[in-house]
Design a protein around this motif. Sequence first.
Motif, PDB file in Angstrom:
ATOM      1  N   ALA A 190      25.772  15.232 -35.311  1.00 42.14           N
ATOM      2  CA  ALA A 190      25.331  16.228 -34.325  1.00 42.14           C
ATOM      3  C   ALA A 190      25.010  17.521 -35.056  1.00 42.14           C
ATOM      4  O   ALA A 190      25.785  17.969 -35.911  1.00 42.14           O
ATOM      5  CB  ALA A 190      26.419  16.445 -33.282  1.00 42.14           C
ATOM      6  N   VAL A 191      23.863  18.115 -34.750  1.00 39.91           N
ATOM      7  CA  VAL A 191      23.489  19.411 -35.328  1.00 39.91           C
ATOM      8  C   VAL A 191      23.179  20.364 -34.173  1.00 39.91           C
ATOM      9  O   VAL A 191      23.292  19.979 -32.994  1.00 39.91           O
ATOM     10  CB  VAL A 191      22.274  19.290 -36.275  1.00 39.91           C
ATOM     11  N   ALA A 192      22.784  21.590 -34.522  1.00 37.52           N
ATOM     12  CA  ALA A 192      22.635  22.640 -33.510  1.00 37.52           C
ATOM     13  C   ALA A 192      21.887  22.167 -32.255  1.00 37.52           C
ATOM     14  O   ALA A 192      22.392  22.270 -31.153  1.00 37.52           O
ATOM     15  CB  ALA A 192      21.929  23.837 -34.139  1.00 37.52           C
ATOM     16  N   ASN A 193      20.686  21.599 -32.439  1.00 38.30           N
ATOM     17  CA  ASN A 193      19.956  21.191 -31.225  1.00 38.30           C
ATOM     18  C   ASN A 193      19.488  19.739 -31.325  1.00 38.30           C
ATOM     19  O   ASN A 193      18.314  19.447 -31.244  1.00 38.30           O
ATOM     20  CB  ASN A 193      18.773  22.130 -30.954  1.00 38.30           C
ATOM     21  N   GLY A 194      20.433  18.859 -31.521  1.00 38.94           N
ATOM     22  CA  GLY A 194      20.099  17.442 -31.557  1.00 38.94           C
ATOM     23  C   GLY A 194      20.969  16.668 -32.530  1.00 38.94           C
ATOM     24  O   GLY A 194      22.138  16.984 -32.736  1.00 38.94           O
ATOM     25  N   TRP A 195      20.338  15.658 -33.136  1.00 31.09           N
ATOM     26  CA  TRP A 195      21.063  14.765 -34.044  1.00 31.09           C
ATOM     27  C   TRP A 195      20.219  14.535 -35.284  1.00 31.09           C
ATOM     28  O   TRP A 195      18.995  14.580 -35.227  1.00 31.09           O
ATOM     29  CB  TRP A 195      21.314  13.425 -33.355  1.00 31.09           C
ATOM     30  N   MET A 258      -0.629  -8.755 -42.787  1.00 34.55           N
ATOM     31  CA  MET A 258      -1.307  -7.479 -42.534  1.00 34.55           C
ATOM     32  C   MET A 258      -0.366  -6.470 -41.866  1.00 34.55           C
ATOM     33  O   MET A 258      -0.690  -5.289 -41.729  1.00 34.55           O
ATOM     34  CB  MET A 258      -2.558  -7.688 -41.665  1.00 34.55           C
ATOM     35  N   LEU A 259       0.784  -6.949 -41.466  1.00 33.94           N
ATOM     36  CA  LEU A 259       1.777  -6.109 -40.790  1.00 33.94           C
ATOM     37  C   LEU A 259       2.660  -5.439 -41.846  1.00 33.94           C
ATOM     38  O   LEU A 259       3.292  -6.124 -42.651  1.00 33.94           O
ATOM     39  CB  LEU A 259       2.626  -7.010 -39.885  1.00 33.94           C
ATOM     40  N   ALA A 260       2.697  -4.093 -41.808  1.00 39.02           N
ATOM     41  CA  ALA A 260       3.521  -3.373 -42.795  1.00 39.02           C
ATOM     42  C   ALA A 260       4.986  -3.405 -42.365  1.00 39.02           C
ATOM     43  O   ALA A 260       5.349  -2.857 -41.329  1.00 39.02           O
ATOM     44  CB  ALA A 260       3.042  -1.931 -42.902  1.00 39.02           C
ATOM     45  N   THR A 261       5.806  -4.064 -43.157  1.00 39.71           N
ATOM     46  CA  THR A 261       7.242  -4.123 -42.881  1.00 39.71           C
ATOM     47  C   THR A 261       7.952  -3.460 -44.051  1.00 39.71           C
ATOM     48  O   THR A 261       7.826  -3.903 -45.191  1.00 39.71           O
ATOM     49  CB  THR A 261       7.700  -5.587 -42.733  1.00 39.71           C
ATOM     50  N   ALA A 262       8.692  -2.398 -43.754  1.00 42.44           N
ATOM     51  CA  ALA A 262       9.204  -1.549 -44.841  1.00 42.44           C
ATOM     52  C   ALA A 262      10.727  -1.583 -44.946  1.00 42.44           C
ATOM     53  O   ALA A 262      11.438  -1.886 -43.983  1.00 42.44           O
ATOM     54  CB  ALA A 262       8.752  -0.114 -44.612  1.00 42.44           C
ATOM     55  N   GLU A 263      11.191  -1.241 -46.143  1.00 39.49           N
ATOM     56  CA  GLU A 263      12.592  -0.860 -46.359  1.00 39.49           C
ATOM     57  C   GLU A 263      12.570   0.656 -46.453  1.00 39.49           C
ATOM     58  O   GLU A 263      11.793   1.208 -47.245  1.00 39.49           O
ATOM     59  CB  GLU A 263      13.108  -1.434 -47.678  1.00 39.49           C
ATOM     60  N   LEU A 264      13.398   1.326 -45.669  1.00 43.07           N
ATOM     61  CA  LEU A 264      13.338   2.794 -45.707  1.00 43.07           C
ATOM     62  C   LEU A 264      14.717   3.428 -45.549  1.00 43.07           C
ATOM     63  O   LEU A 264      15.654   2.801 -45.056  1.00 43.07           O
ATOM     64  CB  LEU A 264      12.365   3.313 -44.650  1.00 43.07           C
ATOM     65  N   ASP A 265      14.790   4.663 -45.989  1.00 48.25           N
ATOM     66  CA  ASP A 265      16.003   5.463 -45.826  1.00 48.25           C
ATOM     67  C   ASP A 265      15.762   6.563 -44.812  1.00 48.25           C
ATOM     68  O   ASP A 265      14.675   7.161 -44.763  1.00 48.25           O
ATOM     69  CB  ASP A 265      16.388   6.138 -47.158  1.00 48.25           C
ATOM     70  N   LEU A 266      16.765   6.826 -44.029  1.00 51.83           N
ATOM     71  CA  LEU A 266      16.747   7.973 -43.120  1.00 51.83           C
ATOM     72  C   LEU A 266      17.631   9.036 -43.764  1.00 51.83           C
ATOM     73  O   LEU A 266      18.828   8.817 -43.982  1.00 51.83           O
ATOM     74  CB  LEU A 266      17.310   7.572 -41.753  1.00 51.83           C
ATOM     75  N   GLU A 267      17.024  10.160 -44.095  1.00 45.57           N
ATOM     76  CA  GLU A 267      17.768  11.210 -44.812  1.00 45.57           C
ATOM     77  C   GLU A 267      17.702  12.497 -44.001  1.00 45.57           C
ATOM     78  O   GLU A 267      16.911  13.384 -44.269  1.00 45.57           O
ATOM     79  CB  GLU A 267      17.179  11.391 -46.212  1.00 45.57           C
ATOM     80  N   GLY A 268      18.497  12.506 -42.949  1.00 47.34           N
ATOM     81  CA  GLY A 268      18.496  13.679 -42.070  1.00 47.34           C
ATOM     82  C   GLY A 268      17.361  13.628 -41.065  1.00 47.34           C
ATOM     83  O   GLY A 268      16.828  14.677 -40.674  1.00 47.34           O
ATOM     84  N   THR A 269      16.996  12.439 -40.638  1.00 45.00           N
ATOM     85  CA  THR A 269      15.904  12.269 -39.674  1.00 45.00           C
ATOM     86  C   THR A 269      16.314  12.832 -38.307  1.00 45.00           C
ATOM     87  O   THR A 269      17.350  12.451 -37.759  1.00 45.00           O
ATOM     88  CB  THR A 269      15.584  10.753 -39.524  1.00 45.00           C
ATOM     89  N   ARG A 270      15.479  13.704 -37.772  1.00 43.60           N
ATOM     90  CA  ARG A 270      15.762  14.245 -36.434  1.00 43.60           C
ATOM     91  C   ARG A 270      15.603  13.154 -35.391  1.00 43.60           C
ATOM     92  O   ARG A 270      14.616  12.395 -35.428  1.00 43.60           O
ATOM     93  CB  ARG A 270      14.773  15.355 -36.097  1.00 43.60           C
ATOM     94  N   ALA A 271      16.572  13.089 -34.463  1.00 48.08           N
ATOM     95  CA  ALA A 271      16.520  12.040 -33.444  1.00 48.08           C
ATOM     96  C   ALA A 271      17.164  12.547 -32.158  1.00 48.08           C
ATOM     97  O   ALA A 271      17.891  13.539 -32.178  1.00 48.08           O
ATOM     98  CB  ALA A 271      17.252  10.799 -33.949  1.00 48.08           C
TER      99      ALA A 271
END
Length: 559
Positions: A190-195, A258-271
């Motif tokens: 939890a951050v000031a105005n969201g997550w 043709m479908l892009a399927t990724a491995e990714l990191d969330l590094e402080g992603t606003r949600a």
Amino acid sequence: MTFFQTPPALGNQYDDDVLLGELLARRVPEDVRRAIEPSLVEMGGLAAGRLFELSQASRGQEPVLFSHDAWGRRVDEIRVPPAWKEYARVAAEHGLVAIPYEREQGPWSRLHQFALLYLFAPSSSVYTCPLAMSDGAAKTLLHHRATRLVERAVPHLTSRDPHNVWTSGQWMTERTGGSDVGRTQTEARAVANGWRLHGSKWFTSAATSEMALTLARPEGNGPGGRGLALFYLETRTPEGGLNGIHIHRLKDKLGTRMLATAELDLEGTRAELVAGTEEGVKAITPMLQITRLWNAVCSVASMRRGMALARDYARRREAFGAPLADKPLHVETLAALQAEFEASFLLLFRAVELLGREETEGGTDDERLLARVLQPVVKLYTARHAVAHASEVLEAFGGAGYVEDTGLPALLRDAQVLPIWEGTTNVLSLDTLRAIGGGEALVALLNDLEARVARATHPALQGPRVRAVDAGRRAAAWLKARAAEEVAVLEAGARAFALTLGRAYALALVVEHAQWLLDTRGNRRGVAVARRLASSGLDALDTVDAPQDALGVAFPEPR
Ligand code: MFK
């Protein structure tokens, strides 16, 4: 003269589709049918023409990840082939996600949408994946009455304007697993105005989407699915950069290339939270309800495309002095494929009809129970048959079916994902038991099964009719007998149980359709299909016995 084989060709995929035409005539009110038919004719033409040519011409084209720009800045940009953008345009303009939200055809809006998808899917290079998740995301946001998010995202997800339309990801899978989602490790702070989200997502299909629904564990929450929360995120910030997302690489997959399927990191992603700070797995199930049905329409559409190609080729290809269409064993092989396709088709569209009613008129309690149990059954049944079907279709072309530039191998490679994503056969078999719970849903299914065949009075249909009812009852008796035993015994039989239930119900639908064909058209095709299905592999439960003994040796300890 030198001999060359003639490749198969496709006619308008709506006009040529006898079964779809029959279903619309049997189930859909005349005024609705008239209203939707022009769109089906148009999509049938595109699927056989421009989109089919595009899918063939763009074979081998794949998305590419550019991690850095020329000056060394990290950009994590996925570039997709032009064909992908063209599918996006056609999908938006034809309302492939929008139709059930516009609801112009009332309870038949879902059927309209799925009939279009069924035509579109096999010529779309799996653009159906982002569409499925977009439909699922719109449904989920509306289900939870997440007002701000509904106002923000749903108009984009359901837009018919290619410049305004969004697609959504469904980021559930982590390295801990795609089935046991409760082990999700992504943390929500939890951050000031969201997550803000911190973690890794391991299998993010349609990674080029504008938004995603995902699961994360708010700090301090307990373990398992209950401790997760459902989050909404946009992949880009208002300034246009990525929203705390780092893409590691694109998956090197067997199919869906043709479908892009990724491995990714969330590094402080606003949600933003969608539905409270807990019960995330339960909160995302409206999405699964939709994407699993999309999975089923892709399975059935793949079978239909295989039939269209193999039937056309059988008239063109001569061997041993005659076209394959005149070879009894080849005809027998195609007839078996047709029967499996028809069973899966009717199963799918029964579930679609129930969904359409549920979304508009509410449906009865029994219909809702039936719809819930059909959800896993329809997905697992159609997906398994799609893979076996595609394999047999390739064989019907001989060596040409094994050669990439005929376009045929893609049928099999793209089908193989269908029993895996959106819940494997085993996960869905266990979900079937979950859906049945105390047994009310099973009673609803068996009652409906018996109601479907009740009007099948023709003598030739009595054998299949009895077989369908018996198989359904036998599945119920099996479940009742195992309910008192250990959970392990029940679990070991879950797949056979779900498949038996699916086949029994599908056969009932085939019998119902066959009687209608006799009554209205004097046509015996349905009888032949019903008899064929009734005599093959109806009851899978006989095979479940002492699995540990059959494996012979203990599982080795991991080295
Ligand atoms: C082209 C066609 C489609 C293309 C789309 C492809 C894109 C692929 C993107 C992907 O994300 S693929 C990965 C998809 N992942 C899955 O489908 C997950 C597979 N695993 C399951 O489905 C497991 O069964 C599950 C994660 C749900 C099990 O988790 P839990 O935490 O052990 O669940 P639990 O405790 O049994 O259930 C939690 C609640 O949810 C319960 O409600 P209650 O708390 O009220 O009792 C369940 O009844 C409810 N629930 C579970 N599954 C449900 C459901 N409710 C309705 N429908 C369901 N299917």
